[in-house]
Enzyme design. Structure first.
Site, mmCIF file in Angstrom:
data_model
loop_
_atom_site.group_PDB
_atom_site.id
_atom_site.type_symbol
_atom_site.label_atom_id
_atom_site.label_comp_id
_atom_site.label_asym_id
_atom_site.label_seq_id
_atom_site.Cartn_x
_atom_site.Cartn_y
_atom_site.Cartn_z
ATOM 1 N N TYR A 193 0.563 2.053 2.798
ATOM 2 C CA TYR A 193 0.143 1.056 3.791
ATOM 3 C C TYR A 193 -0.401 -0.186 3.098
ATOM 4 C CZ TYR A 193 -2.725 -1.077 7.470
ATOM 5 O OH TYR A 193 -3.303 -1.957 8.344
ATOM 6 N N SER A 228 -8.551 1.763 18.118
ATOM 7 C CA SER A 228 -7.167 1.870 18.575
ATOM 8 C C SER A 228 -6.758 3.339 18.439
ATOM 9 C CB SER A 228 -6.239 0.985 17.723
ATOM 10 O OG SER A 228 -6.114 1.523 16.420
#
Length: 324
Positions: A193, A228
């Site tokens: 990532y 989230s």
């Protein structure tokens, strides 16, 4: 001179410990472009708009008068976002639900053609679709790296290349890329990532320098920990696996709504880069940017990877039983 320096240092320390974005972003929020004046009548396309930051950005843009295209793979979730935008006062015809898998590069040009057929132009492209990761660096299957780069990098580049000719023809346009604080420093247990976010910085810094004077603007948005469903769907060490953990209300994270508001501020004020986070991430980002050797020494000698993992997830997520 020493007295002035000490005053400046004290003010700087106060700022990074008490605000939730970098100095330029906060200044722009207080004294910069009025969001309603800027977004009124603008056409804004948000990818990854079904949940989290993308959803909040779409709602914030419509609240300030923009016509918004919302894209993600799940049409039912996009319909919910559209209804929330309407509740904020948007006209239903000004919200375009455009289901799209951004990794399907063959679908990008037809999707953009639909945008132009509906609204006639695109002013702002907000590239938010992406996936995080929780994994040990040396145990990560190379296919995981490929999959994350496909979504976080190549889909972003591909859609931008579809849109840029339109912006070039009309001599105006804005591309905002949702990067991460991990795009500015190395996040432990997120090697693939982090690499993908560093990569988009390289691509779009190059693009920015190529497009000087063209009317096309680039903004790199770098949020820190934000609420989230990121941990649920984050990649792991194995292909086609999700991390599957949930955030808690006690986690130290920014709300998606506040992140969206600051993101819209950064775009409206044409900031090249915006750090959207609070302590301890914000001071760590300043240290990493302006004192790289010192910050790395402090990390190696005193903090270590578990500290940064806890800063990011409000716990060391890698101590989960699945990794013992």
């Amino acid at each position: 001179m020493l007295f002035i320096f000490l005053i400046f240092l004290a003010l700087f320390i106060y700022f990074v410990l008490n605000y939730d974005a970098d100095m330029t972003t906060i200044y722009s929020e207080k004294y910069g472009q009025n969001l309603k004046d800027f977004y009124q009548g603008k056409t804004v396309w948000v990818t990854g708009a079904s949940t989290g930051i993308g959803k909040a950005v779409a709602i914030e843009a419509t609240k300030n008068g923009a016509k918004v295209i919302i894209s993600a793979r799940r049409e039912n979730m996009l319909n919910i976002v559209r209804d929330l935008c309407v509740k904020q006062g948007a006209q239903k015809e000004n919200i375009m639900v455009l289901p799209l898998d951004v990794c399907d590069t063959g679908a990008l040009k037809p999707a953009f053609d639909q945008v132009l057929q509906t609204f006639g132009k695109l002013d702002i492209l907000i590239l938010n679709a992406g996936r995080s990761q929780r994994a040990r660096w040396e145990h990560t299957d190379l296919q995981v790296d490929r999959d994350l780069f496909e979504l976080n990098v190549f889909s972003v580049v591909a859609l931008s290349r579809v849109v840029i000719p339109h912006m070039t023809d009309k001599k105006s346009g804005h591309i905002a890329v949702m990067s991460s604080s991990a795009g500015k420093a190395g996040a432990p247990f997120s090697g693939s990532y982090t690499g993908s976010k560093h990569a988009v910085h390289g691509y779009f810094e190059s693009l920015r320098n190529e497009k000087v004077g063209s009317g096309i603007n680039i903004t790199m948005l770098c949020p820190g920990p934000t609420f989230s469903d990121l941990l649920q769907v984050a990649a792991t060490e194995k292909p086609d696996e999700s991390f599957g953990e949930s955030m808690t209300a006690a986690d130290k994270r920014m709300t998606a709504e506040r992140c969206a508001e600051l993101s819209c501020v950064a775009i409206a004020n044409n900031l090249p880069e915006s750090w959207i986070c609070f302590k301890p991430v914000l001071p760590l980002m300043y240290a990493s940017q302006y004192m790289p050797s010192v910050s790395k020494w402090v990390f190696q000698k005193f903090l270590g990877p578990k500290f940064l993992a806890k800063v990011r997830d409000s716990r060391n997520a890698m101590e989960s039983d699945k990794y013992k």
